[in-house]
Scaffold this active site. Structure first.
Site, PDB file in Angstrom:
ATOM      1  N   PRO A 215      33.446  34.199  96.087  1.00  0.00           N
ATOM      2  CA  PRO A 215      34.005  34.676  98.068  1.00  0.00           C
ATOM      3  C   PRO A 215      34.350  33.870  98.746  1.00  0.00           C
ATOM      4  O   PRO A 215      34.100  32.580  98.794  1.00  0.00           O
ATOM      5  CB  PRO A 215      32.754  36.065  98.393  1.00  0.00           C
ATOM      6  CG  PRO A 215      32.356  36.550  96.821  1.00  0.00           C
ATOM      7  CD  PRO A 215      32.746  35.481  96.467  1.00  0.00           C
ATOM      8  N   TYR A 216      35.047  33.865 100.283  1.00  0.00           N
ATOM      9  CA  TYR A 216      34.828  32.247 100.430  1.00  0.00           C
ATOM     10  C   TYR A 216      34.498  33.310 102.356  1.00  0.00           C
ATOM     11  O   TYR A 216      34.645  33.974 102.380  1.00  0.00           O
ATOM     12  CB  TYR A 216      36.336  32.447 100.614  1.00  0.00           C
ATOM     13  CG  TYR A 216      36.993  31.244 102.152  1.00  0.00           C
ATOM     14  CD1 TYR A 216      36.149  30.228 101.557  1.00  0.00           C
ATOM     15  CD2 TYR A 216      37.720  31.289 103.415  1.00  0.00           C
ATOM     16  CE1 TYR A 216      36.660  29.091 103.225  1.00  0.00           C
ATOM     17  CE2 TYR A 216      37.662  30.462 103.978  1.00  0.00           C
ATOM     18  CZ  TYR A 216      37.132  28.805 104.025  1.00  0.00           C
ATOM     19  OH  TYR A 216      37.194  28.397 104.923  1.00  0.00           O
TER      20      TYR A 216
END
Lengths: 67, 67, 67, 67, 67, 67
Positions: free
Chosen positions: D2-3
């Site tokens: 994820p970011y």
């Protein structure tokens, strides 16, 4: 008319390197998708190492460990 | 509760101009979509001309040519 | 050559309303900063109410309560 | 992988606080979705109060009023 | 550990083309800045033509005129 | 009035999990920086695995290999 945002840590990228990123990203969109380079925008964000985290810790800490 | 992000090159926008962008973008969301201004967020990012590219070259280079 | 990103919940904005947001945001950059409209890009993201949170809860939950 | 992008006003967050945000956001993705922390990226953007608006006015103005 | 976000209009990019964008953007960061490809993230956003504006009008309208 | 954007691959996150991400991210900003939860916005973007790359290849390809 693509928009490309490149986010990197602020660790000394030179104006020449940033110009190469902009040129390269623009050419990529032209080559792969036939986009018009004249309306392709590339924005580079340089982020302090205190503000960038990976693996749950800051890049500042990782750099001190030699990573 | 909209979120608006305005990205421009850092070329001397004044606090007054930035306040007008924030006021205008907020009013736009109210007028067009009936959004609540109290929860409308506007964030302006000012980006160095070395870090902004269009047509495959930096804005720094374009400005030197008078564009 | 500004870039504007408008993020709203997906709750039925019509093509006409989205065209007005694009027109209005572009004119705002022209009026306040003298930007060139031809290279001003506006991108609207519509986000599901399950994916948008404010006050620690989703918009889906807030809408059910009448907010 | 994820970011997470956390955007806050620049009002004195310390390196320790930013490290806690990075650690906490990473742990959240691990706990809720079972994501791999090693490839979870968290980026904090600190934005000048002149450049952040809510309710149609800048945070600078709001802070002067005591909000 | 760079993060690259490529935003394009949704007009039929194939999985193969998107794979090429991801491969090319990653190699660009490796070649220009010596970044580690294993932690380079590339995210492509495809945006409806009704939601993308340039020159104050939507891409939908521009496409109808043959632009 | 922070803004948090969480970007993940679209691989079946449930509404309950997304609500937990929103609740947790909001509480993190309250706990670490004393931010007001009422004006903290969290937006989750779910991205197709064809559109997310790491290590120069799409997540679709990685998942097929069992990664």
């Amino acid at each position: 008319m693509p928009y490309v945002n490149i986010r990197i840590t602020r660790e000394g990228a030179t104006p020449e390197q940033k110009a190469k990123l902009i040129e390269g990203a623009t050419r990529l969109l032209v080559d792969v998708l036939g986009k018009n380079p004249a309306t392709t925008v590339v924005v580079i964000d340089e982020v302090e190492t205190d503000n960038w985290g990976v693996g749950g810790e800051t890049v500042t800490v990782r750099r001190k460990r030699g990573q």
